[in-house]
Motif scaffolding. Structure first.
Motif, PDB file in Angstrom:
ATOM      1  N   PRO A  27       8.179  -3.960   8.540  1.00  0.00           N
ATOM      2  CA  PRO A  27       7.775  -2.703   9.201  1.00  0.00           C
ATOM      3  C   PRO A  27       6.645  -1.983   8.490  1.00  0.00           C
ATOM      4  O   PRO A  27       5.793  -1.377   9.130  1.00  0.00           O
ATOM      5  N   ASN A  28       6.625  -2.054   7.183  1.00  0.00           N
ATOM      6  CA  ASN A  28       5.632  -1.302   6.412  1.00  0.00           C
ATOM      7  C   ASN A  28       4.477  -2.165   5.927  1.00  0.00           C
ATOM      8  O   ASN A  28       3.884  -1.901   4.896  1.00  0.00           O
TER       9      ASN A  28
ATOM     10  N   SER B 253      -0.060   0.850   9.496  1.00  0.00           N
ATOM     11  CA  SER B 253       0.075   0.314  10.853  1.00  0.00           C
ATOM     12  C   SER B 253      -0.250   1.344  11.922  1.00  0.00           C
ATOM     13  O   SER B 253      -0.714   0.995  13.014  1.00  0.00           O
TER      14      SER B 253
ATOM     15  N   GLU C 143       3.620  -3.760   0.632  1.00  0.00           N
ATOM     16  CA  GLU C 143       4.103  -2.812   1.634  1.00  0.00           C
ATOM     17  C   GLU C 143       3.900  -1.400   1.093  1.00  0.00           C
ATOM     18  O   GLU C 143       3.623  -1.205  -0.081  1.00  0.00           O
TER      19      GLU C 143
END
Length: 471
Positions: A397-398, A414, A379
């Protein structure tokens, strides 16, 4: 031993046991070693060949009054030998031709020689212009090699495809106008510094023997044979053709004849070259060959180059997760001490780094590292530092994202604002609109049909079905 020291030149003498003698001239930009050595010294000492070595304290094309004294000393020594052979490269190649008559030469070997200092008739370097500025206009005109300067059988070796900044095309062209009757030998892929394609005491001794024989055909054949089979020549072809013809290069490297080439370790131990070839093979669809080639890097750590390219060897200690290889020939790795993404050409040389690999988790492709036997997902943070987090079924999320284009893989955040790229020098940089050279490809070190069927990622790009083997 040095038998003469002038203001700008040295004359070395090695008295061997041969009935012939070599007069060698040292090339440009080697004035710092002019007192300690001379051109061909290791070879003449190994085979006890009689030799006179002329070396410069200052680069000036050997256009100095010291040459009058040196020529006289040389002629006094060489009169006792049956054959006098002159050898030189580049500026020294100019000297062996220019002084061949004054030195009573029987045979002259000039490698990519210069032809003149006169910029009015031929392009010359800025350094040559400075040298010529110390001469009168009449003296500059006299620097051009002419038929009257010559004696003996002259052999001029050159690469007609040498890059323009070497000026070989211009100078060889002028020599062909001035002295068209001499022997011109073409050596492709050697560039200007031809000597590096002929070096090696044993192989260069074979060239000297051919010069001693005086047989023109034998001289040409020997030079061409040495050049074609020399590792430097093979290496230059590999570097030039890998991107365009990777499968051809792969077949050459894995051939039985390549295993017998002297100093082949220069290619086999060049991880950057091997990784670059892996990248190019994959992008041309040769995934199995690429995988076997990558595996060879790990095999080579045993030091057993004899088995370097045995096909279908399976090292069970390797994990099946594909490695990420950059366009320029680097592993992509994660440094768990600095939390940064780096590159490596040799994983053993970065003990604090783990290779970044691909992992197929229920159809979702993730970037992972193996640390102490456990899989961790990569990440990132906003400042482009990274961390390893436990692998879970849920997306984080990362998570670093991947975009596929054929066999090329682009790695990005992303939001696609930052793409990870690798420069030609192996350093990491971040781009917003990546080019092809900023891409990666995925290569497993274990490849088999069973592995491909059970663990693969298939997708369609530009109406072409692409499959990458991923555990």
């Amino acid at each position: 031993m040095i038998i003469y020291e002038g203001k700008e030149l040295f004359l070395h003498h090695h008295e061997g046991n041969t009935d012939y003698i070599i007069i060698s001239f040292l090339g440009a930009h080697e004035t710092n070693i002019a007192k300690e050595t001379f051109f061909l010294k290791p070879i003449v000492e190994k085979y006890n060949i009689s030799c006179l070595g002329i070396t410069p304290k200052v680069d000036n094309y050997y256009l100095h009054s010291d040459m009058h004294e040196i020529i006289s000393l040389c002629n006094d020594i060489t009169k006792n030998y049956k054959k006098i052979i002159l050898i030189g490269q580049s500026v020294a190649g100019y000297a062996v031709i220019k002084y061949s008559k004054q030195l009573n030469a029987d045979v002259v070997l000039a490698l990519a020689p210069r032809a003149t200092l006169d910029q009015e008739i031929c392009t010359v370097t800025d350094e040559t212009v400075k040298i010529a500025s110390a001469l009168t206009p009449e003296q500059v005109k006299e620097t051009t090699i002419k038929k009257d300067d010559l004696q003996g059988e002259i052999f001029i070796v050159y690469d007609p495809l040498s890059r323009s900044h070497w000026l070989d095309k211009e100078h060889i062209g002028l020599l062909k106008e001035q002295i068209p009757h001499v022997n011109f030998i073409v050596t492709y892929f050697t560039e200007h510094l031809i000597i590096f394609h002929l070096l090696g005491s044993q192989v260069f001794k074979s060239i000297i023997d051919s010069l001693v024989s005086g047989n023109k055909q034998n001289i040409v054949q020997t030079i061409n044979y040495v050049r074609r089979h020399h590792i430097t020549n093979i290496e230059s072809k590999v570097l030039l053709l890998t991107e365009k013809y990777p499968y051809l290069i792969y077949k050459m490297l894995t051939s039985q004849s390549m295993s017998k080439v002297r100093n082949n370790h220069r290619l086999f131990n060049n991880n950057t070259l091997i990784l670059k070839l892996c990248f190019c093979l994959t992008n041309k669809g040769y995934q199995q060959e690429s995988s076997q080639l990558l595996q060879s890097i790990f095999i080579s750590k045993t030091g057993n180059l004899e088995n370097f390219f045995k096909p279908n060897q399976q090292l069970r200690c390797l994990n099946p997760y594909p490695y990420l290889i950059s366009f320029h020939g680097n592993f992509l790795v994660y440094n768990y001490n600095t939390n940064k993404v780096e590159t490596a050409i040799n994983l053993d040389e970065k003990p604090n780094c783990a290779p970044i690999q691909l992992y197929n988790q229920n159809g979702r492709i993730k970037l992972v590292c193996i640390h102490h036997g456990y899989l961790f997902e990569l990440e990132y943070y906003d400042n482009m530092s990274f961390n390893l987090t436990s692998l879970t079924n849920d997306p984080i999320p990362n998570q670093i994202k991947l975009t596929f284009s054929g066999y090329m893989i682009f790695i990005h955040t992303s939001d696609k604002k930052h793409y990870i790229g690798v420069n030609a020098n192996g350093s990491i940089h971040y781009a917003t609109k990546p080019q092809g050279w900023e891409s990666f490809t995925a290569i497993p070190a274990i490849y088999s049909s069973e592995n491909t069927k059970q663990h693969s990622l298939s997708f369609n790009v530009n109406n072409h079905n692409i499959t990458i083997s991923i555990q």
